[in-house]
Design an enzyme around this catalytic site. Structure first.
Site, mmCIF file in Angstrom:
data_model
loop_
_atom_site.group_PDB
_atom_site.id
_atom_site.type_symbol
_atom_site.label_atom_id
_atom_site.label_comp_id
_atom_site.label_asym_id
_atom_site.label_seq_id
_atom_site.Cartn_x
_atom_site.Cartn_y
_atom_site.Cartn_z
ATOM 1 N N ASP A 28 -4.365 15.609 -2.769
ATOM 2 C CA ASP A 28 -3.881 15.905 -1.406
ATOM 3 C C ASP A 28 -4.160 14.757 -0.439
ATOM 4 O O ASP A 28 -4.101 14.916 0.772
ATOM 5 C CB ASP A 28 -4.477 17.222 -0.882
ATOM 6 C CG ASP A 28 -5.971 17.115 -0.634
ATOM 7 O OD1 ASP A 28 -6.593 16.141 -1.118
ATOM 8 O OD2 ASP A 28 -6.520 18.004 0.050
ATOM 9 N N PHE B 243 -1.607 5.123 -2.334
ATOM 10 C CA PHE B 243 -2.762 5.908 -2.766
ATOM 11 C C PHE B 243 -2.501 7.416 -2.683
ATOM 12 O O PHE B 243 -3.379 8.179 -2.263
ATOM 13 C CB PHE B 243 -4.001 5.538 -1.935
ATOM 14 C CG PHE B 243 -4.513 4.143 -2.230
ATOM 15 C CD1 PHE B 243 -5.186 3.881 -3.407
ATOM 16 C CD2 PHE B 243 -4.299 3.100 -1.331
ATOM 17 C CE1 PHE B 243 -5.653 2.596 -3.688
ATOM 18 C CE2 PHE B 243 -4.756 1.826 -1.609
ATOM 19 C CZ PHE B 243 -5.436 1.567 -2.779
ATOM 20 N N CYS C 220 13.999 -17.514 8.715
ATOM 21 C CA CYS C 220 15.220 -17.893 8.021
ATOM 22 C C CYS C 220 16.269 -16.830 8.266
ATOM 23 O O CYS C 220 16.614 -16.041 7.395
ATOM 24 C CB CYS C 220 14.972 -18.045 6.536
ATOM 25 S SG CYS C 220 14.330 -16.565 5.767
#
Lengths: 261, 261
Positions: free
Chosen positions: B248, B244, B106
């Site tokens: 670290d 997520f 579209c």
């Protein structure tokens, strides 16, 4: 259709990084056409689509009885569903749809903020008692079913249960969709909802309570938190609301005597 | 208005149970009137309501510029807001609003399912690089701010940040509302969004990506999962999507070179 797919991602931890194929949850735009008019596009997980559409139409008060459905047809690679209903209440619904009342006391109480919701929700007539051990057992069974969540971390689960066992189970990227799917599964079998329970992983907002109330379901249980408005509605409708149901812990927000020790 | 309140609950654990006062998160119906017409009722946490309304109007493409707002007035005990705008695009919007296209292609791409969204989102023009350590540090600061979640377990958090620090922070029962609140805060100051980041606790669906894309924000980070459609849109718009993000660890879903090691 698949509700998950593999995509290439870069996974980092501290100093290390690697390109891997990881499972992500599919988000699927699904458009309902009602009597040939485009009604809504729901963003959902692409399974149980007929159940989802049916649950949605009941939830939003487009239909009150399975007999009103004349035709349901999934089309265009599961991107659409065409539903024809005997639309006897159309004028009334068009009048109130989307019109939210913010004044208090719109008819029967003060917590409802929508006239249609207020008129179509019914107070629980058949009181139901439940033992905490049954809640613990059902939630344990419920959590074990959540495979897609374990794989993708991206969905909510919902179940319709009796006090003995889980009857229908659904997962979806939206907690409202998951609820509509299990309710729609019940509608397809013309199930008696008045002795059933709803289990959810998601937060219980007023909209979840209203969907439950519309079916006359007496108990809703979640592993997450409810909102104040959901608690107010639960009190008004007589639905027992249990939250933070985890392991052998749970919080009961109303109807304290309904929990049978 | 208070975003939480105390309610009496029955707390169960194993064989023990006690009635206590517990904090629950307030759910507040808030109705936006636009040029004297009722537009929508948002169920939200009742703070930053002006920011929420402003963010919503930008998100839904009712306005494109702060200068279009002629008046904003909170009314009826914070249950309503009356907004007057120079509504120059009204005809076009009325034509497309709620009309979801389910055909592919579209206009500019295949992931958008709404013509208005497709036309009003822009590809990121100014590429932005970020170091993983910056993500770790910002998410740590972000998590420390989440007081209401720690108290009630019933909200999502969102922040607008630079690579140096968090600029705006909001919590809400809905993750979309939390995002609209921080974006609305930015609009109120006519902030340049093109070098900012969005941080969220909630799942990243297509709608979250579209809101981010509309402002030209180049990076969105969440501690939760994204959906497939959000990843597709991120790729099309050039927005770096990180999910997520915990401790670290983090997953990067596209624009791999934008993360600078």
């Amino acid at each position: 259709m698949e509700v998950k797919k593999y995509m290439e991602i870069l996974k980092l931890q501290g100093q290390s990084n690697k390109l891997i194929q990881d499972q992500v949850v599919v988000e699927h735009p699904f458009t309902i056409f009602l009597n040939q008019e485009e009604l809504v596009t729901i963003l959902c997980s692409p399974d149980l689509l007929k159940e989802l559409a049916l649950g949605f139409l009941f939830s939003e008060n487009y239909i009150e009885d399975l007999g009103e459905i004349e035709k349901m047809e999934i089309g265009q690679g599961s991107k659409t569903i065409n539903i024809r209903i005997k639309d006897k209440n159309r004028d009334l619904r068009d009048k109130y749809r989307g019109r939210r009342t913010i004044t208090s006391g719109c008819g029967k109480n003060t917590s409802f903020y929508n006239i249609v919701d207020s008129k179509s929700s019914k107070k629980i007539s058949k009181k139901m008692y439940i033992k905490p051990m049954v809640v613990v057992q059902l939630m344990k069974e419920f959590n074990n079913l959540s495979v897609l969540f374990k794989e993708t971390g991206g969905v909510h689960s919902c179940a319709l249960a009796s006090t003995e066992k889980i009857i229908f189970y659904a997962e979806d990227i939206g907690r409202h969709n998951a609820l509509d799917k299990v309710l729609g599964s019940g509608h397809l079998l013309d199930l008696d909802f008045t002795d059933k329970l709803v289990l959810s992983t998601g937060r219980i907002s007023s909209e979840m309570l209203i969907k439950t109330g519309r079916r006359g379901i007496p108990i809703i249980i979640s592993r997450s938190a409810p909102t104040s408005l959901a608690i107010d509605l639960a009190k008004e409708l007589g639905i027992t609301l249990i939250g933070f149901a985890r392991g052998d812990k749970m919080n009961i927000y109303n109807n304290f005597p309904s929990v049978d020790f």
